[in-house]
Design an enzyme around this catalytic site. Structure first.
Site, PDB file in Angstrom:
ATOM      1  CG  ASP A   7      -0.356   0.221   2.541  1.00 19.38           C
ATOM      2  OD1 ASP A   7       0.897   0.293   2.624  1.00 19.38           O
ATOM      3  OD2 ASP A   7      -1.101   0.336   3.527  1.00 19.38           O
ATOM      4  CB  CYS A  64       0.895  -2.478   4.716  1.00 18.48           C
ATOM      5  SG  CYS A  64       0.754  -3.443   6.233  1.00 18.48           S
ATOM      6  CB  THR A  66       2.218  -2.660  10.950  1.00 19.54           C
ATOM      7  OG1 THR A  66       1.038  -3.150  10.291  1.00 19.54           O
ATOM      8  CG2 THR A  66       1.897  -1.384  11.692  1.00 19.54           C
ATOM      9  CG  HIS A  97      10.347 -25.077  11.674  1.00 23.02           C
ATOM     10  ND1 HIS A  97      10.508 -25.043  13.038  1.00 23.02           N
ATOM     11  CD2 HIS A  97      11.439 -25.724  11.176  1.00 23.02           C
ATOM     12  CE1 HIS A  97      11.655 -25.649  13.360  1.00 23.02           C
ATOM     13  NE2 HIS A  97      12.243 -26.059  12.241  1.00 23.02           N
ATOM     14  CG  HIS A 132       8.881 -28.730  10.465  1.00 20.77           C
ATOM     15  ND1 HIS A 132       8.582 -28.208  11.705  1.00 20.77           N
ATOM     16  CD2 HIS A 132      10.151 -29.191  10.535  1.00 20.77           C
ATOM     17  CE1 HIS A 132       9.637 -28.325  12.480  1.00 20.77           C
ATOM     18  NE2 HIS A 132      10.604 -28.919  11.809  1.00 20.77           N
TER      19      HIS A 132
HETATM   20  C1  RB5 Z   1      -2.006   2.705   6.503  1.00 20.32           C
HETATM   21  O1  RB5 Z   1      -2.054   3.902   7.184  1.00 20.32           O
HETATM   22  C2  RB5 Z   1      -1.773   1.576   7.485  1.00 20.32           C
HETATM   23  O2  RB5 Z   1      -2.878   1.387   8.283  1.00 20.32           O
HETATM   24  C3  RB5 Z   1      -1.426   0.300   6.750  1.00 20.32           C
HETATM   25  O3  RB5 Z   1      -0.317   0.510   5.933  1.00 20.32           O
HETATM   26  C4  RB5 Z   1      -1.048  -0.893   7.601  1.00 20.32           C
HETATM   27  O4  RB5 Z   1      -0.057  -0.585   8.519  1.00 20.32           O
HETATM   28  C5  RB5 Z   1      -2.157  -1.651   8.181  1.00 20.32           C
HETATM   29  O5  RB5 Z   1      -1.952  -2.690   8.841  1.00 20.32           O
END
Ligand code: RB5
Length: 150
Positions: A7, A64, A66, A97, A132
């Site tokens: 994203d 993304c 996180t 695994h 596994h």
């Molecule tokens: C976008 O702001 C953020 O929410 C997205 O990139 C991600 O971290 C969601 O899990």
């Protein structure tokens, strides 16, 4: 062929990983996004992960903010085993695994240098199979609605 997608929050990291894939002569298909304009990460998880389940790509790399949201979305697709990783040990073990076919990074969590190291581990580490495989097959059974404790 490796699928790669992000994203807006993972865009910069995706571009850095693409440059590294070029350097190591690893072919990839970029499923977007193509700028830092705000988009919805499930769309990009879906595009790249379905390329894996259709057999068009062997594995996928998703980014993304996180690494969590895009990984959660990918893991809703049958046949996807997406691992959110930010350290070398996890990246290695999820191949050895869990036979992870998708790795997810957070552009707001790890540096490009770290993501590149983890990408190499993810792409170059084999699944160990054996006991596994039995466990990975149990994950698939859960995915298919089977009661695995009876
Ligand atoms: C976008 O702001 C953020 O929410 C997205 O990139 C991600 O971290 C969601 O899990």
């Amino acid at each position: 062929m490796i699928a790669i997608a992000s994203d807006h929050a993972g865009f910069e990291l995706k571009e850095a990983i693409k440059k590294h894939l070029d350097e190591r002569n690893t072919e990839y298909k970029d499923f977007g996004t193509y700028s830092e304009e705000s988009v919805d990460y499930p769309v990009f998880a879906y595009k790249a992960a379905t390329a894996v389940t259709k057999g068009e790509c062997e594995k996928a790399i998703l980014c993304c903010g996180t690494g969590i949201g895009i990984g959660m979305a990918a893991n809703k697709i049958k046949g996807i085993r997406a691992a959110m990783c930010s350290d070398e040990f996890s990246a290695e073990m999820t191949r050895r695994h869990n036979d992870a076919n998708v790795i997810c990074f957070g552009g707001r969590v790890i540096t490009a240098e770290k993501a590149i190291k983890l990408t190499d581990i993810f792409l170059d580490t084999e699944f160990e199979g054996g006991k596994h495989l039995r466990r990975v097959n149990m994950i698939t059974d859960i995915e298919n609605g089977k009661n695995i404790i009876e």
